[in-house]
Design an enzyme around this catalytic site. Sequence first.
Site, PDB file in Angstrom:
ATOM      1  N   LYS A  46       0.994  -1.019   0.016  1.00 12.97           N
ATOM      2  CA  LYS A  46      -0.163   0.076  -0.076  1.00 12.97           C
ATOM      3  C   LYS A  46       1.102   1.463  -0.059  1.00 12.97           C
ATOM      4  O   LYS A  46       0.463   2.325  -0.305  1.00 12.97           O
ATOM      5  CB  LYS A  46      -0.798  -0.056   1.338  1.00 12.97           C
ATOM      6  CG  LYS A  46      -1.792  -1.094   1.409  1.00 12.97           C
ATOM      7  CD  LYS A  46      -2.475  -1.148   2.979  1.00 12.97           C
ATOM      8  CE  LYS A  46      -3.135  -2.292   3.310  1.00 12.97           C
ATOM      9  NZ  LYS A  46      -3.861  -2.203   4.551  1.00 12.97           N
ATOM     10  N   GLY A  47       2.115   1.050   0.300  1.00 13.07           N
ATOM     11  CA  GLY A  47       2.809   2.244   0.613  1.00 13.07           C
ATOM     12  C   GLY A  47       3.161   3.253  -0.362  1.00 13.07           C
ATOM     13  O   GLY A  47       3.357   4.382  -0.105  1.00 13.07           O
ATOM     14  N   GLU A 102       7.737   1.805  -6.152  1.00 10.08           N
ATOM     15  CA  GLU A 102       7.894   1.465  -4.824  1.00 10.08           C
ATOM     16  C   GLU A 102       8.273   2.490  -4.045  1.00 10.08           C
ATOM     17  O   GLU A 102       8.973   3.475  -4.112  1.00 10.08           O
ATOM     18  CB  GLU A 102       8.688   0.149  -4.673  1.00 10.08           C
ATOM     19  CG  GLU A 102       9.314  -0.337  -3.621  1.00 10.08           C
ATOM     20  CD  GLU A 102       8.111  -1.117  -2.765  1.00 10.08           C
ATOM     21  OE1 GLU A 102       7.082  -0.580  -2.699  1.00 10.08           O
ATOM     22  OE2 GLU A 102       8.285  -2.197  -2.427  1.00 10.08           O
ATOM     23  N   ASP A 106      14.561  -1.820   1.206  1.00  8.31           N
ATOM     24  CA  ASP A 106      15.243  -1.922   2.329  1.00  8.31           C
ATOM     25  C   ASP A 106      15.971  -3.271   2.255  1.00  8.31           C
ATOM     26  O   ASP A 106      17.139  -3.099   1.614  1.00  8.31           O
ATOM     27  CB  ASP A 106      14.174  -2.191   3.644  1.00  8.31           C
ATOM     28  CG  ASP A 106      14.769  -2.418   4.783  1.00  8.31           C
ATOM     29  OD1 ASP A 106      16.063  -2.140   4.843  1.00  8.31           O
ATOM     30  OD2 ASP A 106      14.123  -2.370   6.021  1.00  8.31           O
ATOM     31  N   LYS A 134      17.122   2.381   1.191  1.00  7.25           N
ATOM     32  CA  LYS A 134      17.873   2.122   2.296  1.00  7.25           C
ATOM     33  C   LYS A 134      18.895   1.092   2.127  1.00  7.25           C
ATOM     34  O   LYS A 134      18.751  -0.173   2.403  1.00  7.25           O
ATOM     35  CB  LYS A 134      16.863   1.615   3.373  1.00  7.25           C
ATOM     36  CG  LYS A 134      17.005   1.942   4.719  1.00  7.25           C
ATOM     37  CD  LYS A 134      16.032   1.300   5.484  1.00  7.25           C
ATOM     38  CE  LYS A 134      14.870   1.964   6.303  1.00  7.25           C
ATOM     39  NZ  LYS A 134      14.073   1.256   7.469  1.00  7.25           N
ATOM     40  N   ASP A 162       3.895   3.686   6.821  1.00  4.68           N
ATOM     41  CA  ASP A 162       2.987   3.353   8.120  1.00  4.68           C
ATOM     42  C   ASP A 162       3.726   2.684   9.120  1.00  4.68           C
ATOM     43  O   ASP A 162       4.941   2.105   9.011  1.00  4.68           O
ATOM     44  CB  ASP A 162       1.939   2.175   7.637  1.00  4.68           C
ATOM     45  CG  ASP A 162       2.363   0.871   7.681  1.00  4.68           C
ATOM     46  OD1 ASP A 162       3.497   0.587   6.983  1.00  4.68           O
ATOM     47  OD2 ASP A 162       1.996  -0.105   8.484  1.00  4.68           O
ATOM     48  N   ARG A 168       0.094   6.775   7.182  1.00  2.00           N
ATOM     49  CA  ARG A 168       0.082   6.867   5.774  1.00  2.00           C
ATOM     50  C   ARG A 168      -0.279   8.180   5.190  1.00  2.00           C
ATOM     51  O   ARG A 168       0.411   8.455   4.230  1.00  2.00           O
ATOM     52  CB  ARG A 168      -0.610   5.699   5.191  1.00  2.00           C
ATOM     53  CG  ARG A 168      -0.069   4.285   5.242  1.00  2.00           C
ATOM     54  CD  ARG A 168      -0.439   3.427   4.503  1.00  2.00           C
ATOM     55  NE  ARG A 168      -0.487   1.999   4.963  1.00  2.00           N
ATOM     56  CZ  ARG A 168       0.431   1.264   4.633  1.00  2.00           C
ATOM     57  NH1 ARG A 168       1.281   1.554   4.011  1.00  2.00           N
ATOM     58  NH2 ARG A 168       0.435  -0.112   5.063  1.00  2.00           N
TER      59      ARG A 168
HETATM   60  P1  5GP Z   1      12.177  -5.060   1.913  1.00  2.00           P
HETATM   61  O1  5GP Z   1      11.338  -6.416   1.365  1.00  2.00           O
HETATM   62  O2  5GP Z   1      12.992  -4.192   0.907  1.00  2.00           O
HETATM   63  O3  5GP Z   1      12.941  -5.224   3.173  1.00  2.00           O
HETATM   64  O4  5GP Z   1      10.839  -4.067   2.404  1.00  2.00           O
HETATM   65  C1  5GP Z   1      10.123  -3.376   1.919  1.00  2.00           C
HETATM   66  C2  5GP Z   1       8.840  -2.938   2.500  1.00  2.00           C
HETATM   67  O5  5GP Z   1       9.235  -2.948   3.865  1.00  2.00           O
HETATM   68  C3  5GP Z   1       8.438  -1.643   2.189  1.00  2.00           C
HETATM   69  O6  5GP Z   1       7.670  -1.850   1.131  1.00  2.00           O
HETATM   70  C4  5GP Z   1       7.938  -1.131   3.503  1.00  2.00           C
HETATM   71  O7  5GP Z   1       6.391  -1.444   3.600  1.00  2.00           O
HETATM   72  C5  5GP Z   1       8.807  -1.739   4.544  1.00  2.00           C
HETATM   73  N1  5GP Z   1       9.584  -0.968   5.058  1.00  2.00           N
HETATM   74  C6  5GP Z   1      10.829  -0.990   4.766  1.00  2.00           C
HETATM   75  N2  5GP Z   1      11.620   0.153   5.606  1.00  2.00           N
HETATM   76  C7  5GP Z   1      10.635   0.787   6.285  1.00  2.00           C
HETATM   77  C8  5GP Z   1      10.482   1.962   6.884  1.00  2.00           C
HETATM   78  O8  5GP Z   1      11.602   2.653   7.367  1.00  2.00           O
HETATM   79  N3  5GP Z   1       9.351   2.614   7.414  1.00  2.00           N
HETATM   80  C9  5GP Z   1       8.105   1.739   7.115  1.00  2.00           C
HETATM   81  N4  5GP Z   1       6.997   2.133   7.276  1.00  2.00           N
HETATM   82  N5  5GP Z   1       8.043   0.527   6.427  1.00  2.00           N
HETATM   83  C10 5GP Z   1       9.241   0.135   5.744  1.00  2.00           C
END
Ligand code: 5GP
Length: 183
Positions: A46-47, A102, A106, A134, A162, A168
């Site tokens: 949703k982000g 996206e 992360d 990140k 969120d 959000r």
């Molecule tokens: P990944 O699979 O790359 O580790 O994570 C991606 C998802 O993790 C993002 O789409 C998001 O929903 C969540 N996420 C990663 N870092 C953050 C953050 O600093 N704040 C929030 N609210 N969500 C995060």
Amino acid sequence: MNHPLDKNIQQVLYTKEQLQQRIAELGKQISADYGDEEIVAICVLKGATPFCADLMRHITSPLVIDFMAASTYGGTSSSSGVVRFQKDIEEDVCGRNVLFIEDIIDSGLTLRYLTDHVRLRHPKSLKICCLMDKTVKRKTDLYADYVGFNLGDHFIVGYGFDYEESYRNMDYIGVMKPEAIHS
Ligand code: 5GP
């Protein structure tokens, strides 16, 4: 700042104006790269919804929008690393230019999972645009083609991001006070 949850914010990282300025730049860059070629933009729910809504209005190339969803976080501020598929696209992307939109990369596990899934359908091209990158916690070799901002090891909220599904709808991005996060 004019949100009931502003009181839980320790630091504003990006103001509404800073976000909008950078998003306009990204839209210009994407429009220049694709020109008259059609883009199938895949907004990752949703982000990415506020980012996608703002970005697509700065893209002048022909554009079709679709949505995909997966989760790794399960409502807390730390990643489980397990990706759960939630929603697939409806467009046939074979032979078309796919652009993933996206909120943040992360570990990269969510987007790796989703892009692998779409690649199996033979798009003409596949690129990634993320608002926040990140890189410190990256667990895959996945990198974005368009990046809004590079982010350190912060847990951010607002503008689509969120904490337990709230925050959000803030128009800025901030870091929460540690005492507002449940251990
Ligand atoms: P990944 O699979 O790359 O580790 O994570 C991606 C998802 O993790 C993002 O789409 C998001 O929903 C969540 N996420 C990663 N870092 C953050 C953050 O600093 N704040 C929030 N609210 N969500 C995060």
